[in-house]
Design an enzyme around this catalytic site. Structure first.
Site, PDB file in Angstrom:
ATOM      1  N   ASP A 244      41.619  41.833  35.044  1.00 13.63           N
ATOM      2  CA  ASP A 244      40.477  41.647  34.142  1.00 13.63           C
ATOM      3  C   ASP A 244      40.930  42.166  32.782  1.00 13.63           C
ATOM      4  O   ASP A 244      42.100  42.043  32.442  1.00 13.63           O
ATOM      5  CB  ASP A 244      39.245  42.387  34.695  1.00 13.63           C
ATOM      6  CG  ASP A 244      37.928  41.801  34.189  1.00 13.63           C
ATOM      7  OD1 ASP A 244      37.915  41.231  33.089  1.00 13.63           O
ATOM      8  OD2 ASP A 244      36.919  41.942  34.884  1.00 13.63           O
TER       9      ASP A 244
ATOM     10  N   HIS B 257      42.006  39.196  31.281  1.00  7.88           N
ATOM     11  CA  HIS B 257      41.064  38.304  30.598  1.00  7.88           C
ATOM     12  C   HIS B 257      41.100  38.562  29.095  1.00  7.88           C
ATOM     13  O   HIS B 257      41.088  37.648  28.301  1.00  7.88           O
ATOM     14  CB  HIS B 257      39.653  38.500  31.123  1.00  7.88           C
ATOM     15  CG  HIS B 257      39.492  38.049  32.534  1.00  7.88           C
ATOM     16  ND1 HIS B 257      38.412  38.389  33.295  1.00  7.88           N
ATOM     17  CD2 HIS B 257      40.283  37.301  33.334  1.00  7.88           C
ATOM     18  CE1 HIS B 257      38.547  37.864  34.494  1.00  7.88           C
ATOM     19  NE2 HIS B 257      39.670  37.200  34.537  1.00  7.88           N
TER      20      HIS B 257
END
Length: 174
Positions: A83, A115
């Site tokens: 993430d 991300h």
């Protein structure tokens, strides 16, 4: 009190979490395979994470998430995250009792996957201010299997509120 962990509650724990601490030093180690956020200091002051290699590609495995902290230094760290590499936070929805995250310096780091490289939010109801990011390499090393989607990411939603003031970025390589 409402963050309940354990069987039947489905909230995976953070790997390293300090709450209400001062003068925190995290230095010179490698963290692998965290079940959730890798590092999550909450309501802490004078937090330094230096020379730490974070390697966790699972879901929600942010590398470093300071929340409602004051005076934070991230220096010389390497991120392989499932993430966000760094996600600066300051309370979710009405959870603003600890106030803003402020006075954060991020420097000499390498972001390989995740991300977002340097992310502000999405939990920022208490506000985020005075964030400086410099001399960062966004390498996207694992582009074929786990790409780094966004180098600098600001995120929130209509229900969370908050503010972002004084955010500076310089000398980055992508």
């Amino acid at each position: 009190a409402r963050r309940v962990f354990g069987r039947g509650h489905y909230l995976r724990p953070c790997m390293v979490e300090f709450i209400g601490c001062g003068n925190v030093l995290l230095q010179g180690y490698q963290l692998n395979g965290a079940p959730f956020w890798q590092h999550h200091p909450v309501n802490c002051s004078k937090v330094e994470i230096r020379g730490v290699h974070m390697d966790s590609l699972g879901p929600n495995s942010d590398g470093f998430d300071p929340e409602a902290c004051d005076t934070v230094l991230v220096d010389g760290c390497t991120f392989n995250s499932g993430d966000d590499c760094i996600a600066i936070k300051a309370g979710k929805n009405r959870d603003t009792r600890f106030g803003p995250t402020r006075n954060v310096v991020i420097q000499h780091c390498v972001m390989n996957s995740g991300h977002g490289g340097v992310t502000l939010g999405s939990e920022m109801a208490g506000g985020i201010e005075h964030v400086y990011a410099q001399d960062i390499e966004f390498r996207n090393t694992h582009w074929a299997t786990d790409p780094l989607n966004t180098a600098i990411r600001l995120k929130t939603n209509m229900n969370r509120g908050g503010f972002l003031r004084h955010f500076y970025v310089r000398n980055v390589t992508m």
